[in-house]
Every structure is written in structure tokens, then in C-alpha cells.
Design a protein around this motif. Structure first.
Motif, short mmCIF file in Angstrom:
data_model
loop_
_atom_site.label_atom_id
_atom_site.label_comp_id
_atom_site.label_asym_id
_atom_site.label_seq_id
_atom_site.Cartn_x
_atom_site.Cartn_y
_atom_site.Cartn_z
N LEU A 1 0.84 -1.24 -0.01
CA LEU A 1 -0.07 -0.01 -0.02
C LEU A 1 0.85 1.44 0.01
O LEU A 1 0.36 2.36 -0.54
N LEU B 1 -1.50 6.51 -5.12
CA LEU B 1 -2.78 6.36 -4.68
C LEU B 1 -3.45 7.26 -3.71
O LEU B 1 -2.53 8.03 -2.98
N VAL C 1 -9.06 0.10 -5.09
CA VAL C 1 -8.18 -0.80 -5.40
C VAL C 1 -8.71 -2.23 -5.30
O VAL C 1 -9.77 -2.20 -4.52
N PHE D 1 -8.27 -6.24 -3.83
CA PHE D 1 -7.16 -7.10 -2.93
C PHE D 1 -7.88 -8.47 -2.94
O PHE D 1 -8.95 -8.59 -2.31
N ALA E 1 -4.59 -5.59 5.24
CA ALA E 1 -4.98 -4.75 4.30
C ALA E 1 -6.54 -3.80 4.25
O ALA E 1 -6.41 -2.76 3.94
N CYS E 2 -7.33 -4.47 4.59
CA CYS E 2 -8.61 -4.03 4.50
C CYS E 2 -8.67 -2.85 5.60
O CYS E 2 -9.08 -1.60 5.11
N TRP F 1 -6.24 -1.19 6.78
CA TRP F 1 -5.03 -0.15 6.69
C TRP F 1 -5.46 0.51 5.39
O TRP F 1 -5.25 1.87 5.55
N ALA F 2 -6.00 -0.15 4.51
CA ALA F 2 -6.50 0.73 3.19
C ALA F 2 -7.67 1.66 3.62
O ALA F 2 -7.59 2.90 3.31
N ARG F 3 -8.69 1.39 4.61
CA ARG F 3 -9.76 2.35 5.17
C ARG F 3 -8.74 3.30 5.99
O ARG F 3 -9.44 4.53 5.56
N LEU G 1 -8.50 4.69 1.03
CA LEU G 1 -8.80 4.00 -0.10
C LEU G 1 -10.20 3.08 -0.34
O LEU G 1 -10.70 2.78 0.84
N LEU H 1 -11.34 0.07 -0.79
CA LEU H 1 -10.84 -1.45 -1.17
C LEU H 1 -11.86 -2.26 -1.39
O LEU H 1 -12.84 -2.54 -0.60
N TYR I 1 -3.93 -6.15 -6.21
CA TYR I 1 -3.19 -6.91 -5.38
C TYR I 1 -3.55 -8.27 -5.15
O TYR I 1 -4.55 -8.64 -4.82
#
Length: 329
Positions: A134, A143, A149, A151, A162-163, A165-167, A171, A173, A219
Motif C-alpha cells: 500500500l 494512490l 483498489v 485485493f 490490508a482492509c 489499513w486501506a480504510r 482508499l 478497497l 493486489y
């Protein structure tokens, strides 16, 4: 007195039945090395790739790429760790499936007191993987908050980190998973949208979600089974970051398939980003901060005693697991 350790070793590539519990000697750390006594050990798909021979290794092989515990001794030249420190790592060479080991100190980091040994063991390889994906494996123009994105395997150990951290990064996701229950888990952990790839055409759904435009980056840790449709999901100048082969290696292809949308493709690996202690520490500091803030929680959904590692591998291969899995001592 010679130290020994219980450890898991294989003598040849193959199935989970190759994993054997053995007793091995443990020496003193040499220059640039430490000896660490594990409190918990992380389980990852790369362990299966190495065991099966997808990633061939020299035999005999002690498996395992991450763990957490207490430093018992340090070798000459090691200045960032000392005996008694709580520590965690994701590291090559493999060998974490054991009670005690001597290993290179370069990628071992002090573990903050606020993070438990089990959490440290579960999160290092997976969390550092999300960090480099990310933060460093980015499409043209990078980004920004609001970007889409995709994933894959969003309910797995890497995926759930990832869910979240993206939030935290703003982002959107889109997560894929193989069941409605796993999709619900990804959604609860911050995925903006979820797709059950067992019942839906994920490429068609991605186009629908993004208004036909596609995502900036995919990803993909699945590999062979998702590669072609992952390319379909990308917008013009999009990036496919392939970082695993859970369904098998992607077969050879003609680069011309990237041409219609001028797509970018990378085969990303964590350890390319961890070539120096400084790089490793900076990545770990980023991971520790987001976990300590509460923005990312590490879900340990499976625990297995070291002696039951065969069952752990079988469960992972059968897609029976969610979140992170660890070996306990």
C-alpha cells in the motif's frame, strides 16, 4: 552445555506429511547474529510454497519466516538489540518453526511493550507485506483517498490487515473471498465492497462498482486462477501487483496482452524491501504505529501447538482459515 531445540524440518519437498518434529543443536550467535527464544511463531503461505517445492529449497529445510520472542544472546556487531529484549521479525532464511534459533539480526526488530508476542508473531510478515504494497507498490500517479483498489483473498491474514489499513488511508478497497462468511469478515474489517468469487464474476462486479472505469491497482496473491481477470479489472495505466501463488504459478504469457490499456505488471516480494536494517526498521515502525493506534487490529483466528504443524498446513491449503494463524509453544 550444548543447547537444543524442538524444531520442524523436512527432508524432501512434498505434502504436509513431510513436516517432522526433530531435536536440533543450537549454537552461539556469530557476528551480525542473535539467538532468540520464541514465544509464538507465524504461519504463512510462503511456508507451503517452500515445503511443496513451488519455491525450491536446499534440504534438509527448517521452515518458517516469522516469529516473536526474547533475545537470549547477541553476536559481535549487533547494536540495535541486546539480551532480554522483546523482539519480532519476518526474515530469510527460513527456520522459525522452533523453540530457539540463531539467525541474522538485520531484520529483527524490538517489539513494543504494547504489542503481545502472539500479535508480533502473527503480524510481521503479513503486516510488512501490506506496508510495502500500500505504501511502495503503487500505480502511476500513486494512490489518493477515494481511489479504488482490488485485493484478493481479503479475509486472509494479509487481506484483513490490508482492509483495515486501506480504510485508514481513505482508499476504497474491493475485497474478494471464497464464501459469503469470508466476504462479511472482510467487510467488517474495512473493505468498501466485497465480492464472492465463488458465485460472482469478480471482473464484471469490479467494472460495475467502478462505473466501468476499473481500479488503479490489483493486489493479487492468488496467482494462476485470478491473473487474467485481474488484468481485466484494471483501468488504463493500471498496475497488477502479483505477490503470491496460492492457486499455482502464473503461466508464461505474451507481454502484448498488457498493450491495449498500457498496463503495468510487477512480481512484488517483501524481502526486496528489507535489504538494510534501516529500511526494515522504518517499515516496522510504520506497522507498529498503525497497530498501536488501533486502526489495524491483528486477528489471530487459529492457534496450533508446534507439534500439530501438519494440521495447520492442511487447514491453510484447504482454505479453512481466516485471519492469521500461529504456532504456540
Amino acid at each position: 552445555m550444548t543447547l537444543t531445540t524442538k524444531a520442524i524440518r523436512i527432508d524432501q519437498h512434498g505434502g504436509a506429511d513431510q513436516l517432522k518434529l526433530v531435536e536440533l543443536p543450537v549454537g552461539e550467535p556469530g557476528p551480525g547474529e542473535i539467538r532468540i527464544r520464541h514465544k509464538a511463531i507465524g504461519l504463512n503461505f510462503i511456508d507451503i510454497y517452500q515445503r511443496s517445492g513451488l519455491y525450491p529449497q536446499k534440504m534438509p529445510l527448517s521452515l518458517g519466516m516469522e516469529g516473536a520472542g526474547v533475545v537470549e544472546a547477541v553476536g559481535e556487531g549487533v547494536t540495535h538489540l541486546r539480551a532480554g529484549d522483546r523482539a519480532a521479525y519476518a526474515s530469510a532464511p527460513p527456520g522459525s518453526y522452533c523453540e530457539l534459533r540463531v539467525m541474522p539480526a538485520k531484520t529483527v526488530c524490538k517489539l513494543p511493550d504494547a504489542i503481545s508476542f502472539e500479535t508480533g508473531a502473527a503480524m510481521m510478515l503479513k503486516g510488512l507485506t501490506v506496508q510495502y504494497l500500500l505504501k511502495k507498490t503503487l500505480p502511476q500517479g500513486g494512490l489518493q483517498a477515494g481511489d479504488f483498489v482490488l485485493f484478493h483473498a481479503a479475509a486472509g491474514g494479509v487481506g484483513l490487515i490490508a482492509c483495515q489499513w486501506a480504510r485508514a488511508l481513505g482508499l476504497q478497497l474491493i475485497g474478494t473471498a471464497g464464501s459469503d462468511a469470508k466476504c462479511a469478515l472482510a467487510k467488517a474489517n474495512g473493505a468498501a465492497h466485497v465480492i464472492n468469487y465463488g458465485t460472482e464474476d469478480f471482473a464484471a462486479r469490479v467494472k460495475e462498482i467502478t462505473g466501468g472505469e476499473g481500479v488503479k491497482v490489483v493486489y493479487d496473491s492468488i496467482g494462476k486462477d485470478t491473473f487474467d481477470k485481474s488484468l481485466e479489472c484494471l483501468r488504463t495505466f493500471g498496475l497488477l501487483a502479483s505477490f503470491g501463488n496460492a492457486s499455482g504459478a502464473v503461466p508464461p504469457f505474451a507481454p502484448a496482452i498488457l498493450a491495449p490499456k498500457s498496463l503495468y505488471l510487477t512480481r512484488a516480494t517483501l524481502f526486496a524491501h528489507m535489504t538494510t536494517r534501516e529500511n526494515t526498521q522504518a517499515m516496522a515502525d510504520d506497522l507498529f504505529a498503525v497497530v498501536e493506534s488501533g486502526a489495524v487490529q491483528i486477528h489471530i483466528d487459529q492457534r496450533y501447538p508446534l507439534a500439530e504443524v501438519q494440521q495447520a498446513h492442511q487447514d491453510m491449503e484447504a482454505r479453512k482459515t481466516t485471519g492469521c494463524s500461529i504456532l504456540t509453544l
